[in-house]
Design a protein around this motif. Structure first.
Motif, short mmCIF file in Angstrom:
data_model
loop_
_atom_site.label_atom_id
_atom_site.label_comp_id
_atom_site.label_asym_id
_atom_site.label_seq_id
_atom_site.Cartn_x
_atom_site.Cartn_y
_atom_site.Cartn_z
N THR A 87 0.96 -1.28 -0.03
CA THR A 87 0.01 -0.03 0.12
C THR A 87 1.12 1.31 -0.04
O THR A 87 1.88 1.12 0.55
CB THR A 87 -0.95 0.17 1.40
OG1 THR A 87 -0.11 0.17 2.34
CG2 THR A 87 -1.90 -1.18 1.30
N PRO A 88 0.48 2.46 -0.68
CA PRO A 88 1.26 3.38 -0.47
C PRO A 88 1.55 3.80 0.71
O PRO A 88 0.63 4.22 1.48
CB PRO A 88 0.65 4.34 -1.73
CG PRO A 88 -0.86 4.05 -1.96
CD PRO A 88 -0.60 2.27 -1.36
N PRO A 89 2.65 4.31 1.13
CA PRO A 89 2.85 5.03 2.32
C PRO A 89 2.00 6.34 2.60
O PRO A 89 1.89 7.11 1.51
CB PRO A 89 4.42 5.15 2.53
CG PRO A 89 4.84 5.22 1.20
CD PRO A 89 3.82 4.56 0.17
N PRO A 90 1.82 6.75 3.62
CA PRO A 90 1.11 8.08 4.02
C PRO A 90 2.02 9.17 3.71
O PRO A 90 3.07 9.08 3.99
CB PRO A 90 0.50 7.94 5.22
CG PRO A 90 1.22 6.92 5.84
CD PRO A 90 1.80 5.95 5.10
N SER A 91 1.48 10.27 2.90
CA SER A 91 2.44 11.34 2.49
C SER A 91 2.34 12.40 3.85
O SER A 91 1.54 13.20 3.94
CB SER A 91 1.95 12.01 1.44
OG SER A 91 0.37 12.38 1.38
N ALA A 92 3.17 12.05 4.58
CA ALA A 92 3.23 12.76 5.69
C ALA A 92 3.53 14.08 5.72
O ALA A 92 3.22 15.21 6.47
CB ALA A 92 4.31 12.25 7.02
N ASP A 98 -0.65 21.19 4.76
CA ASP A 98 -1.87 21.76 4.63
C ASP A 98 -2.59 22.00 6.12
O ASP A 98 -3.45 22.90 6.26
CB ASP A 98 -3.02 20.90 3.92
CG ASP A 98 -2.46 20.70 2.61
OD1 ASP A 98 -2.68 19.66 1.91
OD2 ASP A 98 -1.75 21.74 1.94
N SER A 99 -2.26 21.31 7.10
CA SER A 99 -2.85 21.37 8.18
C SER A 99 -2.30 22.72 9.22
O SER A 99 -2.71 22.90 10.30
CB SER A 99 -2.72 20.20 9.32
OG SER A 99 -1.36 19.86 9.41
#
Length: 104
Positions: A87-92, A98-99
């Motif tokens: 699964t693709p790693p989360p783009s941290a 954005d947060s």
């Protein structure tokens, strides 16, 4: 739980070997069909219907029988233990940008 390593006896037949087995089955069935065709000429009366039915329906059954796998090892599918679905790693980095609220 660790799965046992597959042995050489658990491996399926090679494609060439499997093709050879299918060709032998098909050839035997077609040989029986030829015998049925010749039997039509020599069997008297209504009894000729039996080899006629054999000559008509044997090609269908020959194909079905030749394509059915009788190898019991073929039923079990083994998945290598070291290969996991990726699964693709989360783009941290992007989620943090954005947060932060940089959009004013």
């Amino acid at each position: 739980m660790k799965q046992p390593h597959p042995s050489i006896t658990n491996l399926p037949l090679s494609p060439d070997e499997e093709r050879r087995h299918r060709m032998i089955k098909y050839s035997v069935a077609m040989g029986i069909r030829v015998v049925c065709i010749f039997a039509i000429l020599f069997v008297p009366g209504w009894w000729a219907i039996i080899p006629l039915i054999g000559a008509i329906f044997l090609p269908y059954f020959a194909v079905v029988v030749a394509n059915v796998s009788t190898d019991p090892r073929r039923a079990e599918v083994q998945r290598p233990g070291n290969i996991l679905p990726m699964t693709p790693p989360p783009s941290a980095g992007r989620a943090d940008d954005d947060s932060r609220g940089t959009h004013e």
